[in-house]
Design a protein around this motif. Structure first.
Motif, short mmCIF file in Angstrom:
data_model
loop_
_atom_site.label_atom_id
_atom_site.label_comp_id
_atom_site.label_asym_id
_atom_site.label_seq_id
_atom_site.Cartn_x
_atom_site.Cartn_y
_atom_site.Cartn_z
N GLY A 133 -24.67 96.20 42.02
CA GLY A 133 -25.83 96.77 41.35
C GLY A 133 -27.12 96.08 41.74
N ALA A 134 -27.05 94.77 42.02
CA ALA A 134 -28.25 94.02 42.40
C ALA A 134 -28.55 94.17 43.88
CB ALA A 134 -28.07 92.54 42.05
N PHE A 135 -27.51 94.26 44.68
CA PHE A 135 -27.68 94.24 46.13
C PHE A 135 -28.00 95.63 46.69
CE2 PHE A 135 -26.01 93.93 50.51
CZ PHE A 135 -26.77 92.85 50.92
N LEU A 136 -27.32 96.64 46.14
CA LEU A 136 -27.41 98.00 46.67
C LEU A 136 -28.84 98.56 46.77
CD1 LEU A 136 -25.65 100.38 47.68
CD2 LEU A 136 -25.47 101.12 45.30
N PRO A 137 -29.66 98.47 45.70
CA PRO A 137 -30.99 99.09 45.78
C PRO A 137 -31.83 98.51 46.93
CG PRO A 137 -30.57 98.30 43.55
CD PRO A 137 -29.40 97.91 44.37
N LEU A 138 -31.76 97.20 47.12
CA LEU A 138 -32.56 96.60 48.19
C LEU A 138 -32.03 97.03 49.56
CD1 LEU A 138 -33.24 93.26 46.47
CD2 LEU A 138 -35.00 94.55 47.66
N LEU A 139 -30.72 97.19 49.65
CA LEU A 139 -30.12 97.67 50.90
C LEU A 139 -30.60 99.10 51.19
CD1 LEU A 139 -27.89 96.59 52.91
CD2 LEU A 139 -26.36 98.18 51.73
N LEU A 140 -30.58 99.94 50.15
CA LEU A 140 -31.01 101.33 50.33
C LEU A 140 -32.47 101.41 50.74
CD1 LEU A 140 -29.21 103.06 47.32
CD2 LEU A 140 -28.65 103.30 49.74
N VAL A 141 -33.31 100.60 50.09
CA VAL A 141 -34.74 100.60 50.42
C VAL A 141 -34.94 100.22 51.89
CG1 VAL A 141 -36.92 99.38 50.03
CG2 VAL A 141 -35.58 100.18 48.09
N ARG A 142 -34.16 99.24 52.35
CA ARG A 142 -34.26 98.83 53.75
C ARG A 142 -33.96 100.00 54.69
NH1 ARG A 142 -33.37 93.03 55.52
NH2 ARG A 142 -35.13 93.11 54.10
N PHE A 143 -33.02 100.86 54.28
CA PHE A 143 -32.70 102.03 55.11
C PHE A 143 -33.53 103.26 54.71
CE2 PHE A 143 -28.85 99.49 55.81
CZ PHE A 143 -28.83 99.51 57.19
N LYS A 144 -34.60 103.00 53.97
CA LYS A 144 -35.53 104.05 53.55
C LYS A 144 -34.87 105.18 52.76
CE LYS A 144 -38.94 103.13 57.13
NZ LYS A 144 -39.43 102.00 56.32
N ILE A 145 -33.87 104.80 51.94
CA ILE A 145 -33.24 105.78 51.05
C ILE A 145 -33.70 105.47 49.63
CG2 ILE A 145 -31.04 106.67 50.16
CD1 ILE A 145 -29.79 105.61 52.81
N ASP A 146 -34.07 106.51 48.87
CA ASP A 146 -34.54 106.29 47.51
C ASP A 146 -33.38 105.83 46.62
OD1 ASP A 146 -35.63 106.34 45.03
OD2 ASP A 146 -36.07 108.48 44.98
N PRO A 147 -33.42 104.59 46.10
CA PRO A 147 -32.29 104.09 45.30
C PRO A 147 -32.11 104.87 44.00
CG PRO A 147 -34.10 102.50 45.28
CD PRO A 147 -34.48 103.57 46.25
N ALA A 148 -33.20 105.47 43.48
CA ALA A 148 -33.06 106.23 42.23
C ALA A 148 -32.20 107.47 42.47
CB ALA A 148 -34.43 106.65 41.70
N ALA B 55 -29.85 107.98 45.26
CA ALA B 55 -28.52 107.77 45.82
C ALA B 55 -27.78 106.61 45.16
CB ALA B 55 -28.62 107.53 47.33
N GLY B 56 -28.53 105.72 44.50
CA GLY B 56 -27.94 104.48 44.00
C GLY B 56 -26.76 104.70 43.06
N GLY B 57 -26.96 105.54 42.03
CA GLY B 57 -25.95 105.74 41.01
C GLY B 57 -24.63 106.23 41.57
N VAL B 58 -24.73 107.21 42.47
CA VAL B 58 -23.51 107.84 42.97
C VAL B 58 -22.74 106.88 43.90
CG1 VAL B 58 -24.15 109.08 45.09
CG2 VAL B 58 -22.79 110.21 43.36
N ILE B 59 -23.47 106.12 44.70
CA ILE B 59 -22.81 105.15 45.58
C ILE B 59 -22.19 104.04 44.74
CG2 ILE B 59 -23.11 103.49 47.47
CD1 ILE B 59 -25.37 105.17 48.52
N LEU B 60 -22.97 103.57 43.76
CA LEU B 60 -22.47 102.46 42.94
C LEU B 60 -21.20 102.83 42.20
CD1 LEU B 60 -23.23 99.56 41.79
CD2 LEU B 60 -23.70 100.86 39.72
N THR B 61 -21.18 104.02 41.57
CA THR B 61 -19.98 104.35 40.79
C THR B 61 -18.78 104.58 41.71
OG1 THR B 61 -20.80 106.61 40.60
CG2 THR B 61 -21.08 105.19 38.69
N THR B 62 -19.04 105.01 42.94
CA THR B 62 -17.92 105.09 43.89
C THR B 62 -17.35 103.69 44.12
OG1 THR B 62 -19.11 106.86 44.99
CG2 THR B 62 -17.20 105.98 46.14
N ILE B 63 -18.24 102.74 44.34
CA ILE B 63 -17.80 101.35 44.56
C ILE B 63 -17.02 100.84 43.35
CG2 ILE B 63 -18.56 98.96 44.90
CD1 ILE B 63 -20.99 100.05 46.40
N THR B 64 -17.59 101.02 42.14
CA THR B 64 -16.92 100.47 40.96
C THR B 64 -15.61 101.21 40.67
OG1 THR B 64 -18.37 101.83 39.56
CG2 THR B 64 -18.98 99.52 39.85
#
Lengths: 450, 450
Positions: free
Chosen positions: A408-423, A425-434
């Protein structure tokens, strides 16, 4: 929320709906007559498209223009598509230039052509200029209704000039000072002109701290500036520091509101401009993308369950309990994700303080993990009276909650680096991980022990 | 997002972090000196509490006051708790009355007492009055820095009066006209004074359309009014229509931003004011409530899985696939839920148009249900080569997506009726419903057939 606060609007809507249900379109139109254009816009957005069109065509063209600028894009496009070209031109020709610039992207080609013919040279040139800037930059937000003076005149001269103008553009709180080359020098709040003696030269009254906004600044940054500096209006300059317009707070408020709505809506893959009464087929198409993305992620997760088929067969209680592990990880991870995503968008979280943040979140994950492992372990024992099962689920919960905090802490910054809006894509990727970690930790541990 | 846009802020933060890591507190303090108080506040929020305190105590008390008003509540409370009573009084005594009113709820008792002693009678009375209104109403938002005139004077008289005042309160865009009993009559935009001849009587220049805001109006409604009417400032009256203050757009912008953040944060049970670096224990406590609520709901869902233990035992593929049914229902339902919740908060959705809305959402649910039932049915057949299993999951998906649409549309209005914030509780209740329906439909159908 709405019940108490919007009583009057709700009453309007209720009266309107009953008139419409009885097909009393004239009565409905009369009900709108006394309202502000912004309220009519909201009412139109709150009724089904069929009634909307009927009502719209009864409204006189003068009012239509004002309503158009207050409508959300979806509804605006729908209503424009129902109008004759002549009617569109009539409705929009009375609009202020900056409002017109907002509406133009939704106009049908032919109406736009005819509309441009009705404008005089100066306004046509202006419109071309405004349209040449991307809509989501300072250039797209600004209007050109500015008052400028030179810096070597007296308060009396300025006031005499203003009296000649007869009126100032709406929301003028300051006039701008430029040099002979139209380079921006500073601003004078108009209250200063009223509180100083007429003989006073304006030079010492100029506020040079009000820095101009470059025309290519993003609208998000413009909004941040207005909010941090409590601005009402601000000058806009081109790359040569020449004054070309100003941005007023009312347009910035719209930006803030739109961004806020967008960030809530995008959490479910929705478009911020979505019309609540859009045709069902249109919504099915839009929402399907998100459902499709989710389907892929959930199949990834269940693929991992499939790997433990034999273990599940052995102990069916594992199948019953596995959603608990996945779900707790999802919630804990989402809490971290939202906090960090919001920190990034307000600038409070960057790569420079990520390390501190990360260790804090992981510490929270460890503590939460231990607490909930105990609770869930006990609950499992009460239900299944199986100590090994309890121990397995407790360990899986700890593992998943720690990993959830980390992701949850790492993913948003990773997404921003790849110019993806964390708001988005973040939730769906995170819940897949969890989900995956939850299932693998729980079933994997079980397969080792059982 | 932040990478490109906040370059300068990010640079500041990076430099600050490196100074702090090397324990160069003086250098760090110097770095802050040239910044705007709002930027210092953001920087303080972006560093760990230990460094924050160190840095804070090095900042001079004059600047501390301005920074305090820009800090989020959590961080403000932390820093105030580190200060001596005398220092707090010194830092806050220079604040504008309305900013002071914002800070006061976070002050320790003893500091508040000493602070009140430093104020003169007029300001103390004012503060008492402002604090007597709930913070989230027009009364809590307003300030009393207003300029009033009577309606029987000339433009010249008004300007002479303003020159006597020497300066106007910040953000004064209009002066208010009252009668002998201080009853509100109307407003005059100050630009009007500049563009009209000095002999002109002001009576015909008064804008009587600017209706005053009653002091007990909620801050949400105040924000809606400002947004819809594009206001810069607005008069506030008490229940006798006596003018008691004005609200300016800068404070309204803060309200809009806070509400927006709150609605995103509350979706994960977080507090909008949460400090990214709050002590871990504090966050564990706050977040535990939400995890606890989720645990209850997930145990409700898995209880229903438990009812079908025998069926699961018979066909383990059911256990593998059941998250697919639950998850698709959850996503589809959340889409409807967010759309309707946002419609309610903007006033576009009420009980009067619920029926139309509901039938549209259910229609979308049916269409989406059929589409995804086909896709998932085929995918299941490819995986398990079991036609009956495919048919069961397809039917379960259709049932769950229709029910999800229905619940997503109905639930928010139900919650509002019971005065529960749908943004906070909606998601968690909805996914419990879609989980239960998903598991029961899928496993129930299977138990009938297998």
């Amino acid at each position: 929320m709405s019940k108490v606060e919007n009583t009057s609007f709700e009453d309007c809507l209720q009266r309107l709906m009953s008139s419409l249900e009885a097909s009393l379109y004239e009565e409905a139109t009369t009900q709108l007559a006394s309202l502000h254009s912004a309220e009519i816009a909201r009412l139109l957005e709150a009724i089904p498209p069929k009634d909307r069109t009927q009502l719209w065509l009864n409204i006189d063209t003068g009012t239509q223009g004002d309503i158009l600028k207050d409508l959300s894009e979806d509804v605006r496009t729908q209503l424009l598509s129902e109008m004759e070209v002549d009617a569109i031109v009539k409705a929009t020709e009375g609009l202020d230039m900056d409002d017109l610039a907002d509406v133009i992207p939704n106009l049908p080609e032919s109406a736009l052509h005819n509309l441009l013919l009705t404008l005089d040279h100066k306004h046509r040139e202006y419109l071309k200029r405004v349209l040449s800037y991307p809509q989501d930059t300072a250039g797209g937000l600004m209007n050109i209704d500015i008052i400028t003076v030179r810096d070597d005149v007296s308060v009396r001269t300025v006031i005499r000039y203003l009296r000649l103008l007869k009126e100032m553009p709406i929301d003028t709180d300051q006039i701008f000072v430029v040099d002979h080359d139209y380079q921006y020098i500073g601003a004078i709040h108009i209250s200063i002109l009223l509180t100083h003696e007429a003989e006073q030269n304006i030079a010492p009254l100029i506020n040079k701290d009000l820095r101009p906004i470059p025309v290519d600044t993003t609208e998000k940054k413009v909004a941040d500036l207005f909010e941090q500096r409590d601005l009402i209006s601000a000058p806009v300059v081109d790359s040569n520091n020449q004054l070309i317009g100003r941005i007023t707070i009312d347009d910035v408020v719209d930006v803030i509101r739109e961004h806020a709505e967008q960030s809530v809506m995008s959490m479910a893959g929705l478009d911020g401009e979505e019309d609540v009464f859009a045709p069902a087929m249109q919504s099915v198409k839009r929402r399907s993308i998100w459902l499709g993305v989710n389907l892929i992620t959930v199949f990834i997760a269940v693929f991992f369950i499939g790997l433990f088929e034999a273990t599940l067969q052995e102990k069916i209680a594992l199948a019953i309990l596995m959603p608990v592990v996945a779900s707790m990880g999802g919630i804990a991870g989402t809490q971290t994700l939202i906090l960090v995503t919001r920190g990034i968008s307000t600038g409070r979280v960057t790569t420079s303080n990520l390390k501190v943040l990360m260790s804090r979140e992981v510490a929270i994950g460890v503590l939460n993990g231990i607490i909930w492992a105990l609770v869930i372990g006990v609950a499992t024992y009460v239900w299944f009276a199986d100590a090994i099962l309890s121990a397995i689920i407790a360990l899986a919960i700890i593992a998943n909650l720690i990993f959830a905090a980390f992701s949850g802490a790492f993913l948003p910054l990773l997404l921003v680096r790849f110019k993806i809006d964390p708001a988005l894509a973040g939730g769906v990727i995170l819940t897949t991980i969890t989900d995956v970690i939850g299932f693998v930790a729980f079933l994997g541990l079980a397969s080792l022990v059982i």
